[in-house]
Motif scaffolding. Structure first.
Motif, PDB file in Angstrom:
ATOM      1  N   GLU A  24      -3.861  -4.183  -7.486  1.00 30.74           N
ATOM      2  CA  GLU A  24      -3.293  -4.458  -5.723  1.00 30.74           C
ATOM      3  C   GLU A  24      -4.633  -3.937  -4.627  1.00 30.74           C
ATOM      4  O   GLU A  24      -3.957  -3.935  -3.436  1.00 30.74           O
ATOM      5  CB  GLU A  24      -2.008  -4.156  -5.415  1.00 30.74           C
ATOM      6  N   ASN A  66      14.528  -1.718   3.407  1.00 26.49           N
ATOM      7  CA  ASN A  66      13.580  -2.460   3.132  1.00 26.49           C
ATOM      8  C   ASN A  66      12.508  -2.870   4.977  1.00 26.49           C
ATOM      9  O   ASN A  66      12.753  -3.359   5.697  1.00 26.49           O
ATOM     10  CB  ASN A  66      13.461  -3.958   2.983  1.00 26.49           C
ATOM     11  N   ASP A  73      13.405  -4.072  -3.294  1.00 29.18           N
ATOM     12  CA  ASP A  73      12.201  -3.868  -4.573  1.00 29.18           C
ATOM     13  C   ASP A  73      11.106  -2.761  -3.862  1.00 29.18           C
ATOM     14  O   ASP A  73      10.796  -3.132  -3.023  1.00 29.18           O
ATOM     15  CB  ASP A  73      11.315  -5.346  -4.604  1.00 29.18           C
ATOM     16  N   TRP A 117       8.857  -1.018  -5.226  1.00 25.81           N
ATOM     17  CA  TRP A 117       7.375  -1.325  -5.508  1.00 25.81           C
ATOM     18  C   TRP A 117       7.110  -2.346  -4.585  1.00 25.81           C
ATOM     19  O   TRP A 117       5.520  -2.153  -3.869  1.00 25.81           O
ATOM     20  CB  TRP A 117       6.687  -1.907  -6.744  1.00 25.81           C
ATOM     21  N   ASN A 118       7.100  -3.615  -4.082  1.00 30.22           N
ATOM     22  CA  ASN A 118       7.279  -4.760  -3.330  1.00 30.22           C
ATOM     23  C   ASN A 118       6.638  -4.189  -2.213  1.00 30.22           C
ATOM     24  O   ASN A 118       6.469  -4.128  -1.191  1.00 30.22           O
ATOM     25  CB  ASN A 118       7.476  -5.702  -3.425  1.00 30.22           C
ATOM     26  N   ARG A 138       3.612  -1.753  -1.884  1.00 27.29           N
ATOM     27  CA  ARG A 138       2.886  -2.998  -1.336  1.00 27.29           C
ATOM     28  C   ARG A 138       2.675  -3.602   0.306  1.00 27.29           C
ATOM     29  O   ARG A 138       1.435  -4.210   0.410  1.00 27.29           O
ATOM     30  CB  ARG A 138       3.070  -4.017  -2.701  1.00 27.29           C
ATOM     31  N   PHE A 139       4.201  -3.945   0.596  1.00 21.88           N
ATOM     32  CA  PHE A 139       4.202  -4.243   1.961  1.00 21.88           C
ATOM     33  C   PHE A 139       3.110  -2.772   2.550  1.00 21.88           C
ATOM     34  O   PHE A 139       2.589  -3.780   3.679  1.00 21.88           O
ATOM     35  CB  PHE A 139       5.487  -5.223   2.428  1.00 21.88           C
TER      36      PHE A 139
END
Length: 275
Positions: free
Chosen positions: A30, A199, A255, A257-258, A261-262
């Motif tokens: 990533e 989120n 999520d 982890w996502n 990453r975002f």
């Protein structure tokens, strides 16, 4: 100046070398430059850790946290934990330092010792802005920086949003002063009632994301002015109880982890290196 992103392992199970290698493969894929390992909760063998990171060409930031019943015990734990952190050859050491219930004078003993350890070992030690610690508020942090302007901060500004129950736009002068001392960022978006939005991609939280990003941009501008070659950022969305979960199943509503990453992708695009 280059932005280097480090990945925390907070939201995943990582208790052995096999799990570490699995996560490091994803971290490398990533595009992160390294990890941030919080050592009080990290028990994987030192040699295995260093080998796994070297194979992936990933750097390490180590996290520590002083503890004890009084300032003397916190002081002893600071020295002991810095010694352990140095074994990982970190790019920097991030420390949860002192207590919010100690006097300013007692906490200054700890911060002064950290500055001496920086000089002794030739390592940057940042002090995280965090609840439970003397840096829990903008006011308390300002008092510390006024006495020790050379102290380096890790800005986790989400905690200040909660403590002041505010987006902090009415404290711009104080923030601008404190941002000059920031040498590392924990990139999590908080809000007035909690240290982590559900989120960061949810349109409901876009105003908060924008506000945080504008604060971080000021930090980057200051780092550039200091002529830093690199600046480290760790996206730091975490699991329950930071994460919002379904009241019946306990499943995360996003999520994590996502989400991290975002945040890496968002900050890579939105933070501008001055020219």
């Amino acid at each position: 100046m280059k932005l280097n992103f480090h990945k925390s392992l907070w939201e995943v199970q990582c208790t052995n070398a096999s799990e570490l290698n699995y996560h490091l493969a994803a971290i490398q894929h990533e595009g992160y430059q390294g990890t941030e390992l919080f050592l009080p909760f990290y028990d994987i063998d030192l040699d295995a850790t260093l080998k796994a990171h070297a194979q992936r060409r990933l750097d390490i930031i180590t996290g520590i946290a002083t503890d004890g019943k009084n300032v003397q015990e916190h002081l002893a734990s600071l020295i002991k934990q810095v010694d352990r952190a140095l074994l990982f050859s970190p790019k920097l050491i991030n420390c949860h330092t002192g207590r919010d219930i100690f006097s300013l004078e007692d906490n200054l003993i700890l911060f002064n010792e950290a500055l001496e350890l920086e000089q002794k070992h030739g390592i940057t030690i940042t002090h995280e802005t965090h609840r439970f610690r003397p840096t829990f508020s903008t006011f308390g942090t300002e008092q510390i920086i006024d006495v020790l302007p050379e102290l380096k901060l890790n800005l986790d500004i989400s905690h200040w949003m909660v403590v002041h129950e505010s987006n902090l736009i009415d404290q711009q002068e104080r923030l601008d002063k404190l941002f000059k001392s920031v040498h590392h960022i924990h990139g999590r978006v908080g809000f007035e009632e909690g240290p982590q939005v559900t989120n960061p991609q949810d349109p409901r939280w876009q105003e908060h994301l924008i506000n945080h990003t504008q604060c971080w941009q000021k930090v980057i501008n200051n780092a550039f002015t200091r002529e830093e070659n690199t600046f480290t950022i760790t996206p730091e969305f975490g699991p329950f109880p930071y994460a919002h979960v379904h009241p019946t199943t306990g499943a995360n509503l996003a999520d994590i982890w996502n989400a991290n990453r975002f945040m890496k992708q968002h900050l890579s695009k939105q933070l501008v290196i001055p020219k």
